[in-house]
Design a protein around this motif. Structure first.
Motif, PDB file in Angstrom:
ATOM      1  N   VAL A  75       0.786  -1.179  -0.089  1.00 22.71           N
ATOM      2  CA  VAL A  75       0.079  -0.110  -0.053  1.00 22.71           C
ATOM      3  C   VAL A  75       0.862   1.252   0.205  1.00 22.71           C
ATOM      4  CG1 VAL A  75      -1.852   1.228   1.346  1.00 22.71           C
ATOM      5  CG2 VAL A  75      -1.940  -1.146   0.969  1.00 22.71           C
ATOM      6  N   LYS A  76       1.720   1.375   0.956  1.00 22.49           N
ATOM      7  CA  LYS A  76       2.631   2.566   0.856  1.00 22.49           C
ATOM      8  C   LYS A  76       3.425   2.653  -0.247  1.00 22.49           C
ATOM      9  CE  LYS A  76       3.741   3.424   5.778  1.00 22.49           C
ATOM     10  NZ  LYS A  76       4.573   3.263   6.755  1.00 22.49           N
ATOM     11  N   ALA A  77       3.589   1.545  -1.011  1.00 22.89           N
ATOM     12  CA  ALA A  77       4.629   1.876  -2.239  1.00 22.89           C
ATOM     13  C   ALA A  77       3.766   2.402  -3.584  1.00 22.89           C
ATOM     14  CB  ALA A  77       5.097   0.308  -2.680  1.00 22.89           C
ATOM     15  N   LEU A  78       2.356   2.631  -3.434  1.00 26.11           N
ATOM     16  CA  LEU A  78       1.309   2.869  -4.283  1.00 26.11           C
ATOM     17  C   LEU A  78       1.827   4.225  -4.801  1.00 26.11           C
ATOM     18  CD1 LEU A  78      -2.192   1.726  -3.337  1.00 26.11           C
ATOM     19  CD2 LEU A  78      -0.358   0.458  -4.906  1.00 26.11           C
ATOM     20  N   TYR A  79       2.389   5.045  -3.887  1.00 20.46           N
ATOM     21  CA  TYR A  79       2.710   6.466  -4.381  1.00 20.46           C
ATOM     22  C   TYR A  79       3.765   6.461  -5.479  1.00 20.46           C
ATOM     23  CZ  TYR A  79       4.581  11.204  -3.912  1.00 20.46           C
ATOM     24  OH  TYR A  79       5.246  12.416  -4.283  1.00 20.46           O
ATOM     25  N   ILE A  80       5.032   5.966  -5.147  1.00 16.85           N
ATOM     26  CA  ILE A  80       6.142   5.894  -5.830  1.00 16.85           C
ATOM     27  C   ILE A  80       5.721   5.040  -7.094  1.00 16.85           C
ATOM     28  CG2 ILE A  80       7.118   3.982  -4.548  1.00 16.85           C
ATOM     29  CD1 ILE A  80       9.293   6.648  -6.452  1.00 16.85           C
ATOM     30  N   ASN A  81       4.881   4.050  -7.084  1.00 14.51           N
ATOM     31  CA  ASN A  81       4.667   2.994  -8.088  1.00 14.51           C
ATOM     32  C   ASN A  81       3.847   3.663  -8.914  1.00 14.51           C
ATOM     33  OD1 ASN A  81       5.133   0.573  -9.118  1.00 14.51           O
ATOM     34  ND2 ASN A  81       3.128  -0.343  -8.167  1.00 14.51           N
ATOM     35  N   ILE A 128      11.687  -3.492  -8.880  1.00 12.91           N
ATOM     36  CA  ILE A 128      12.639  -2.853  -8.598  1.00 12.91           C
ATOM     37  C   ILE A 128      12.140  -2.031  -7.429  1.00 12.91           C
ATOM     38  CG2 ILE A 128      14.174  -0.894  -9.279  1.00 12.91           C
ATOM     39  CD1 ILE A 128      14.212  -2.192 -11.912  1.00 12.91           C
ATOM     40  N   ILE A 129      11.065  -1.560  -7.322  1.00 10.41           N
ATOM     41  CA  ILE A 129      10.553  -0.818  -6.482  1.00 10.41           C
ATOM     42  C   ILE A 129      10.438  -1.366  -5.178  1.00 10.41           C
ATOM     43  CG2 ILE A 129       8.523   0.831  -5.699  1.00 10.41           C
ATOM     44  CD1 ILE A 129       8.020   1.731  -8.333  1.00 10.41           C
ATOM     45  N   LEU A 130       9.847  -2.642  -5.197  1.00 11.86           N
ATOM     46  CA  LEU A 130       9.769  -3.515  -4.058  1.00 11.86           C
ATOM     47  C   LEU A 130      11.081  -3.764  -3.615  1.00 11.86           C
ATOM     48  CD1 LEU A 130       7.690  -5.268  -2.424  1.00 11.86           C
ATOM     49  CD2 LEU A 130       8.660  -7.336  -3.725  1.00 11.86           C
ATOM     50  N   ILE A 131      12.076  -4.026  -4.021  1.00  7.37           N
ATOM     51  CA  ILE A 131      13.523  -4.158  -3.560  1.00  7.37           C
ATOM     52  C   ILE A 131      14.041  -2.877  -3.029  1.00  7.37           C
ATOM     53  CG2 ILE A 131      15.904  -4.780  -4.485  1.00  7.37           C
ATOM     54  CD1 ILE A 131      14.768  -6.704  -6.594  1.00  7.37           C
ATOM     55  N   ALA A 132      13.822  -1.772  -4.014  1.00  7.90           N
ATOM     56  CA  ALA A 132      14.511  -0.546  -3.125  1.00  7.90           C
ATOM     57  C   ALA A 132      13.765   0.076  -1.845  1.00  7.90           C
ATOM     58  CB  ALA A 132      14.520   0.238  -4.312  1.00  7.90           C
ATOM     59  N   ARG A 133      12.452  -0.228  -1.747  1.00  6.00           N
ATOM     60  CA  ARG A 133      11.397   0.425  -0.901  1.00  6.00           C
ATOM     61  C   ARG A 133      11.197  -0.537   0.472  1.00  6.00           C
ATOM     62  NH1 ARG A 133       7.025   0.782   0.535  1.00  6.00           N
ATOM     63  NH2 ARG A 133       7.088   2.586   1.969  1.00  6.00           N
ATOM     64  N   SER A 134      11.086  -1.700   0.123  1.00  5.49           N
ATOM     65  CA  SER A 134      10.483  -2.593   1.244  1.00  5.49           C
ATOM     66  C   SER A 134      11.639  -3.581   1.584  1.00  5.49           C
ATOM     67  CB  SER A 134       9.205  -3.339   0.681  1.00  5.49           C
ATOM     68  OG  SER A 134       8.432  -2.384   0.596  1.00  5.49           O
ATOM     69  N   ALA A 135      12.118  -4.268   0.601  1.00  4.60           N
ATOM     70  CA  ALA A 135      13.407  -5.532   0.936  1.00  4.60           C
ATOM     71  C   ALA A 135      14.424  -4.695   1.648  1.00  4.60           C
ATOM     72  CB  ALA A 135      13.678  -6.029  -0.377  1.00  4.60           C
ATOM     73  N   PHE A 173       5.043 -10.649   0.545  1.00  2.67           N
ATOM     74  CA  PHE A 173       5.902  -9.925  -0.476  1.00  2.67           C
ATOM     75  C   PHE A 173       5.187 -10.372  -2.127  1.00  2.67           C
ATOM     76  CE2 PHE A 173      10.305  -7.940   0.464  1.00  2.67           C
ATOM     77  CZ  PHE A 173       9.625  -7.338   1.267  1.00  2.67           C
ATOM     78  N   PRO A 174       4.796 -11.507  -2.335  1.00  2.00           N
ATOM     79  CA  PRO A 174       4.306 -11.967  -3.562  1.00  2.00           C
ATOM     80  C   PRO A 174       2.980 -11.507  -3.631  1.00  2.00           C
ATOM     81  CG  PRO A 174       5.156 -13.942  -2.215  1.00  2.00           C
ATOM     82  CD  PRO A 174       5.111 -12.790  -1.547  1.00  2.00           C
ATOM     83  N   LEU A 175       2.171 -11.248  -2.647  1.00  3.89           N
ATOM     84  CA  LEU A 175       0.835 -10.501  -2.788  1.00  3.89           C
ATOM     85  C   LEU A 175       1.094  -9.266  -3.219  1.00  3.89           C
ATOM     86  CD1 LEU A 175      -2.214 -10.774  -2.869  1.00  3.89           C
ATOM     87  CD2 LEU A 175      -2.182 -10.428  -0.499  1.00  3.89           C
ATOM     88  N   SER A 176       1.968  -8.381  -2.457  1.00  3.14           N
ATOM     89  CA  SER A 176       2.031  -6.855  -2.637  1.00  3.14           C
ATOM     90  C   SER A 176       2.741  -6.681  -4.172  1.00  3.14           C
ATOM     91  CB  SER A 176       3.089  -6.617  -1.575  1.00  3.14           C
ATOM     92  OG  SER A 176       2.994  -6.829  -0.357  1.00  3.14           O
ATOM     93  N   LEU A 177       3.455  -7.629  -4.571  1.00  8.35           N
ATOM     94  CA  LEU A 177       4.122  -7.493  -5.901  1.00  8.35           C
ATOM     95  C   LEU A 177       2.955  -7.694  -6.935  1.00  8.35           C
ATOM     96  CD1 LEU A 177       6.549  -6.730  -7.172  1.00  8.35           C
ATOM     97  CD2 LEU A 177       7.259  -9.085  -7.564  1.00  8.35           C
ATOM     98  N   MET A 234      10.900 -14.809  -3.434  1.00  8.12           N
ATOM     99  CA  MET A 234      12.486 -14.959  -3.440  1.00  8.12           C
ATOM    100  C   MET A 234      13.159 -13.542  -3.013  1.00  8.12           C
ATOM    101  SD  MET A 234      13.725 -17.780  -4.469  1.00  8.12           S
ATOM    102  CE  MET A 234      15.305 -17.216  -4.083  1.00  8.12           C
ATOM    103  N   ILE A 235      12.514 -12.438  -3.484  1.00 12.65           N
ATOM    104  CA  ILE A 235      13.108 -11.132  -2.798  1.00 12.65           C
ATOM    105  C   ILE A 235      12.785 -11.145  -1.327  1.00 12.65           C
ATOM    106  CG2 ILE A 235      12.299  -8.343  -2.534  1.00 12.65           C
ATOM    107  CD1 ILE A 235      11.566  -8.869  -5.608  1.00 12.65           C
ATOM    108  N   GLY A 236      11.679 -11.715  -0.814  1.00 12.67           N
ATOM    109  CA  GLY A 236      11.557 -11.728   0.627  1.00 12.67           C
ATOM    110  C   GLY A 236      12.510 -12.628   1.406  1.00 12.67           C
ATOM    111  N   VAL A 237      12.482 -13.689   0.917  1.00  9.54           N
ATOM    112  CA  VAL A 237      13.365 -14.719   1.506  1.00  9.54           C
ATOM    113  C   VAL A 237      14.687 -14.185   1.449  1.00  9.54           C
ATOM    114  CG1 VAL A 237      14.394 -17.075   1.265  1.00  9.54           C
ATOM    115  CG2 VAL A 237      11.899 -16.705   1.052  1.00  9.54           C
ATOM    116  N   ILE A 238      15.159 -13.626   0.379  1.00 10.43           N
ATOM    117  CA  ILE A 238      16.709 -13.221   0.548  1.00 10.43           C
ATOM    118  C   ILE A 238      16.892 -11.979   1.291  1.00 10.43           C
ATOM    119  CG2 ILE A 238      18.480 -11.946  -1.032  1.00 10.43           C
ATOM    120  CD1 ILE A 238      17.092 -13.351  -3.345  1.00 10.43           C
TER     121      ILE A 238
END
Lengths: 282, 221
Positions: A75-81, A128-135, A173-177, A234-238
Motif C-alpha cells: 500500500v505505501k509503495a502505491l505513491y512511488i509506483n 525494483i520498487i519492491l526491492i528498493a523500498r521494502s526489501a 511480498f508475493p501478494l504485494s508485488l 525470492m525477494i522476501g526470502v533473500i
C-alpha cells in the motif's frame, strides 16, 4: 626445527601455485552455491512452518503481521509506483501515439501496451520498487533485531522467529508485488489515455481499454502471476536470509542490505527474463 | 506448583573459555536464591543455561520430573520465565503486546482474559498502565526491566530467572519488588533465582551463592 604449518586455504604459498588461482576462481562459485542452498533451506523452513497457520490463535497473530507487511510493502509503495507509472504512461505510450501513423497506432495500441507494459515494464519496475523500498527495510529490520538479540529472546519465550518474521514476509511480498503489477498497469493506461486524449480528444477510452484487454490472454495473466509470486517470494526470502546473517556490529547491517539488494536484483531479473523467454519465445 | 529444582553436573565451555563446570544445586520450592555476581563471572550465562537458552550447555536441570534442557519450547516457556538485565523486549510490539506475548502463544485465553491478566501483573509490580501503549525504545532501563519482569510473571512460571534486576532502581522499589517475589514464592511455591550484587537483595535471599573458580559455592551473608 619443524616447519610451521599454514592452515589458511588462501595462503600466499597457495597463490603462487596452480591451486591458488583455482581456489580464488572457485570461491565465489562455491559462495553462490552455498547461498542458493541456504535460500532453499529457508523456503523449506517457511513451508514447513506454514501448517502453524491452521491454528486459529496463531493465525490471528500471523494476520496482524501479514497485514502490517502488506500495508508497508504494497500500500505505501502505491505513491512511488503510481508516480513512475504516470511518467511511463505519459511519455512512452504518448510518444508511440506521436510517432506511429494513426491507423497503425489504433490497430496496434493494445498489442504495444501488452508487450511493453504488461509483460515487461510492469513486473520489472514494480519488482525494483519492491526491492528498493521494502526489501531493504526488511533486511535492515531483521539485522537490527539480530543485533539486539531479539531472536534469542523469542526463542527463550518459546516463540519461533520464523513464525513472527519469516512467514509474514514470505506470504506478503508475493501478494504485494502482484498488487503493484496491477496498479502499475492501470495507472500507465490511465495516464497514457489522458495524454492521448489531450492530443486527440476523439480518442475513445473504452476502445483503447478493450484493445488492451483483447490482447491479454490467460497465458499472459498466468505468467505475470508466476513472476509476482516467485519474484516476491525470492525477494522476501533473500531479505530475511541476509538480515539474519548479522551478528555483532552495525556495519554488518549495511553489508547485509548491500548484499541482499544485489542478489535480489540479480535473481529478480533472471526470473523475469527466464519466464519471458520460456513463455514468449516460440 | 511445588516442584523443587535440581541442577546436576552443569558445564558451559566456549572455545576460548570454560565458564563453569560441575555445577550441582538443589533448590526447594518457594525459595529465593541469589547468585552474587562479579564482573564476567558467568552468572548470567548460568541463568541462561538453567533456562535452557544455551545450546552448548552440558548437564541436567530438573524442575520436578522435567529436564529443562530437553523440554520442548512450548512446555519450557510455560514453566520458566526469564528477565533480562537489558533490552529483552521485542521492538515490533508495544509494552502491552510484549507482556501479553507468552499468553498469546502459550495459552488459550481470549483477548479480554489476557488484558485482565496483564493489568493484574502490572498492578502487582506497581507499573502505571499508561506505560502499556509505549514502545520499548521509549522506556528507560528500569522500566524495561520491570516490563521484562511483568512478561515473565504473566504466565505464572514455576521457575523465575532474573538477571540483575536492581540497576538504577530506588531502594523502595527494590524492597517492594523483592517482597512481591518472596510472597509469590511462599504463596505459589515458585522458585526464583537471581543474579545480584545489591546488599538489599542479598539480605532477603534464602540462600546466596557465588561462582568461584568455575564452581558454585554457598556464601554467608
Amino acid at each position: 626445527m619443524t616447519e610451521p604449518h599454514d592452515p589458511d586455504p588462501n595462503s600466499s604459498q597457495d597463490q603462487l601455485t596452480l591451486l591458488g588461482p583455482i581456489k580464488l576462481a572457485l570461491n565465489p562459485i562455491l559462495g553462490i552455491g552455498h547461498t542458493i542452498l541456504e535460500l532453499i533451506g529457508l523456503i523449506s523452513v517457511a513451508l514447513s512452518a506454514s501448517p502453524l497457520l491452521l491454528n486459529k490463535k496463531r493465525r490471528r497473530i500471523f494476520l496482524s503481521l501479514f497485514f502490517r507487511q502488506i500495508y508497508n510493502t504494497g500500500v505505501k509503495a502505491l505513491y512511488i509506483n503510481g508516480a513512475v507509472a504516470v511518467l511511463i504512461g505519459a511519455v512512452l505510450i504518448s510518444r508511440l501515439f506521436e510517432y506511429l501513423p494513426q491507423q497503425v497506432f489504433n490497430e496496434q495500441f493494445g498489442y504495444f501496451f501488452m508487450v511493453i507494459v504488461f509483460r515487461e515494464l510492469g513486473p520489472l519496475i514494480s519488482g525494483i520498487i519492491l526491492i528498493a523500498r521494502s526489501a531493504t527495510a526488511v533486511t535492515a529490520e531483521i539485522g537490527y533485531l539480530r543485533l539486539r538479540r531479539e531472536f534469542q529472546v523469542l526463542n527463550g519465550l518459546g516463540i519461533s522467529p520464523v513464525f513472527l518474521f519469516l512467514l509474514p514476509v514470505f506470504f506478503a511480498f508475493p501478494l504485494s508485488l502482484l498488487l503493484m503489477f496491477i496498479y502499475f498497469d492501470l495507472v500507465v493506461f490511465l495516464s497514457s489515455y489522458v495524454v492521448i486524449w489531450i492530443s486527440d480528444p476523439s480518442a475513445n477510452f473504452l476502445v483503447l481499454l478493450l484493445a488492451i484487454l483483447d490482447q491479454i490472454s490467460l497465458n499472459e495473466i498466468a505468467i505475470n502471476a508466476v513472476k509476482a509470486l516467485l519474484g516476491g517470494m525470492m525477494i522476501g526470502v533473500i531479505s530475511i536470509h541476509f538480515g539474519a546473517k548479522v551478528e555483532d556490529s552495525y556495519s554488518e547491517v549495511s553489508d547485509a542490505i548491500s548484499n541482499s539488494t544485489t542478489t535480489q536484483l540479480m535473481v529478480f531479473f533472471v526470473i523475469n527474463i527466464l519466464l519471458s523467454l520460456l513463455a514468449y519465445t516460440q | 506448583m511445588n516442584d523443587s529444582l535440581k541442577i546436576q553436573s552443569l558445564r558451559l565451555e566456549y572455545p576460548d573459555k570454560l565458564l563453569f563446570d560441575d555445577i550441582n544445586l538443589t533448590v526447594a520450592a518457594g525459595s529465593l536464591v541469589v547468585f552474587e555476581t562479579n564482573v564476567l563471572d558467568g552468572a548470567t550465562s548460568l541463568l541462561k543455561g538453567i533456562a535452557g537458552m544455551l545450546n552448548n550447555i552440558q548437564g541436567q536441570v530438573w524442575l520436578g520430573d522435567s529436564n529443562l534442557l530437553t523440554l520442548g519450547a512450548h512446555e519450557r516457556a510455560t514453566r520458566v520465565g526469564f528477565v533480562y538485565e537489558e533490552q529483552g523486549l521485542i521492538s515490533l510490539y508495544n509494552v502491552f503486546q510484549n507482556i501479553a506475548l507468552p499468553l498469546e502463544f502459550h495459552t488459550a485465553l481470549n483477548p479480554n482474559q489476557m488484558e485482565s491478566r496483564v493489568l493484574a501483573t502490572l498492578d502487582s509490580l506497581s507499573i502505571a498502565p499508561s506505560l502499556l501503549e509505549q514502545q520499548p525504545h521509549e522506556l528507560n532501563d528500569v522500566q524495561t526491566r520491570l516490563v521484562n519482569l511483568a512478561r515473565a510473571l504473566v504466565i505464572d512460571p514455576q521457575l523465575l530467572l532474573i538477571d540483575e534486576l536492581e540497576g538504577g532502581m530506588p531502594d523502595d522499589m527494590i524492597d517492594r519488588t523483592i517482597a512481591m517475589l518472596i510472597d509469590r514464592g511462599k504463596t505459589l511455591g515458585s522458585i526464583t533465582l537471581m543474579t545480584s550484587s545489591h546488599e538489599r537483595i542479598l539480605r532477603e535471599a534464602d540462600r546466596v551463592l557465588k561462582i568461584d573458580d568455575k564452581q558454585l559455592r554457598e556464601t554467608e551473608f
